[in-house]
Design a protein around this motif. Structure first.
Motif, PDB file in Angstrom:
ATOM      1  N   GLY A  70       2.475   2.371  -3.618  1.00 53.52           N
ATOM      2  CA  GLY A  70       3.317   3.162  -2.899  1.00 53.52           C
ATOM      3  C   GLY A  70       4.243   3.995  -3.871  1.00 53.52           C
ATOM      4  O   GLY A  70       5.416   4.357  -3.626  1.00 53.52           O
ATOM      5  N   ARG A 121       6.122   6.419  -6.307  1.00 51.98           N
ATOM      6  CA  ARG A 121       6.561   7.933  -6.000  1.00 51.98           C
ATOM      7  C   ARG A 121       7.421   8.355  -7.088  1.00 51.98           C
ATOM      8  O   ARG A 121       8.423   7.609  -7.531  1.00 51.98           O
ATOM      9  CB  ARG A 121       7.334   8.346  -4.754  1.00 51.98           C
ATOM     10  CG  ARG A 121       6.658   8.090  -3.305  1.00 51.98           C
ATOM     11  CD  ARG A 121       5.725   9.137  -3.237  1.00 51.98           C
ATOM     12  NE  ARG A 121       5.056   9.115  -1.932  1.00 51.98           N
ATOM     13  CZ  ARG A 121       3.941   8.595  -1.726  1.00 51.98           C
ATOM     14  NH1 ARG A 121       3.299   7.700  -2.783  1.00 51.98           N
ATOM     15  NH2 ARG A 121       3.135   8.426  -0.538  1.00 51.98           N
ATOM     16  N   SER A 145      12.013  -0.319  -5.257  1.00 46.73           N
ATOM     17  CA  SER A 145      11.136   0.846  -5.650  1.00 46.73           C
ATOM     18  C   SER A 145      10.261   0.430  -6.856  1.00 46.73           C
ATOM     19  O   SER A 145      10.514  -0.221  -7.732  1.00 46.73           O
ATOM     20  CB  SER A 145      11.865   2.144  -5.964  1.00 46.73           C
ATOM     21  OG  SER A 145      12.640   1.737  -6.856  1.00 46.73           O
TER      22      SER A 145
END
Length: 345
Positions: free
Chosen positions: A53, A55, A8
């Motif tokens: 990407g 989040r 992530s």
């Protein structure tokens, strides 16, 4: 062997990519603080976040800010087409502020609605939109008040001083009665909504006041309230009116689903719409222009209702603003379900 899942992307990585400090990246990605960052830097951060990407960690953000960026909504029947445009517009307005909408459907069960309020509060929603409340002693509204949750009512008023966004229900029903009277109808009955709800009460009051204003007689028993807003309930109420009230030439219904039930009752009684009897609805829910005959109804600005309610709730969340009820203007939509009464056809 499946490839490993990508790691992530954290806020520090986004900040490095955009060439800014992590605190600047955090402010740029938060709609509430974005204005504190110079526009070029904010644009670089947003572009880097999209490219990587990224989040945000919702749980971490909630701990840091005390807000979940979630808003709950209770609707009495999510399958009811009336609520789709309201919720869609509310969700879009909330998304502009970085909030997501969680929708729960307690139906017509006040106790279940109160339970859902408790569940949403446990998920630390920032506020609630309620389309379920009754006029008095509503358990869901009481649950919001005791928890201090910012709350706005949609399409209902609760008599508790809680901000609401509603349509002018009395004026809408007056439009329906005036339309029927202009066609020559003098014997008009009312398929009413549930009396404990503001929409049922106000539309009945609007009907009765409009009949008096038009100089039309309203004999006892010419108003029949349905227990809920549903097609089957509308058919049952309309059937009672047709059986006990001699000479009815029009049915003014408090809701489009009730009007669809009135269609069923009229057809079962061998009455043609509008040749033998006229029918009006209220709401202009999707697809009522596709039935046969298309329904004459009162249009409520559903999308505007959702937008206004969301923005009012955001004002309460961010600023603690106390606002009153916003009343939106309805409009008559004349279609094929109304015409002159038999004697003048």
């Amino acid at each position: 062997m499946a490839p490993p899942l990508p790691r992530s992307v954290n806020l520090r990585r986004v900040a490095e990519e955009a060439g800014v400090h992590p605190s600047t990246a955090s402010r740029a990605l938060n709609p509430a603080t974005r204005h504190l960052v110079a526009a070029p830097a904010a644009h670089r951060v947003q572009e880097a976040a999209a490219r990587l990407g990224y989040r945000p960690d919702a749980a971490a953000m909630s701990l840091r800010t005390g807000r979940s960026r979630l808003v709950g909504a209770l609707v009495p029947g999510i399958a009811n087409p009336v609520f789709a445009p309201i919720l869609a517009a509310a969700a879009a307005a909330l998304a502009e502020d970085g909030h997501a909408l969680l929708v729960a459907d307690p139906g017509d069960d006040p106790a279940q609605a109160a339970e859902f309020v408790a569940e949403l509060a446990a998920r630390r929603v920032d506020g609630l939109l309620l389309a379920t409340v009754a006029l008095r002693d509503d358990p869901a509204l009481a649950a919001c008040l005791v928890r201090g949750l910012p709350t706005v009512l949609i399409n209902r008023s609760g008599g508790e001083g809680i901000p609401a966004v509603v349509s002018d229900d009395r004026a809408g029903m007056a439009m329906a009665v005036a339309h029927l009277a202009s066609l020559g109808h003098r014997r008009i009955a009312h398929v009413g909504g549930p009396a404990p709800l503001s929409t049922g009460l106000l539309r009945r009051e609007g009907f009765e006041a409009a009949m008096a204003a038009q100089g039309l007689e309203l004999p006892p028993g010419w108003v029949e309230a349905a227990p809920t807003y549903g097609r089957a309930e509308g058919e049952a109420a309309a059937s009672l009116l047709l059986s006990r009230c001699s000479g009815i030439t029009a049915l003014a219904c408090a809701n489009d689903l009730l009007a669809l039930g009135a269609y069923d009752a009229c057809r079962r009684a061998g009455l043609r719409i509008p040749a033998d009897i006229s029918v009006t609805g209220h709401n202009d829910m999707p697809l009522v222009d596709m039935i046969e005959p298309p329904l004459t109804t009162i249009r409520i600005p559903h999308a505007e209702m959702g937008r206004r309610a969301a923005r009012l709730l955001l004002d309460r969340i961010h600023q603690g603003t106390e606002a009153g009820t916003a009343v939106l203007a309805p409009a008559l939509v004349e279609r094929g379900s109304t015409g002159p009464p038999r004697a003048q056809a």
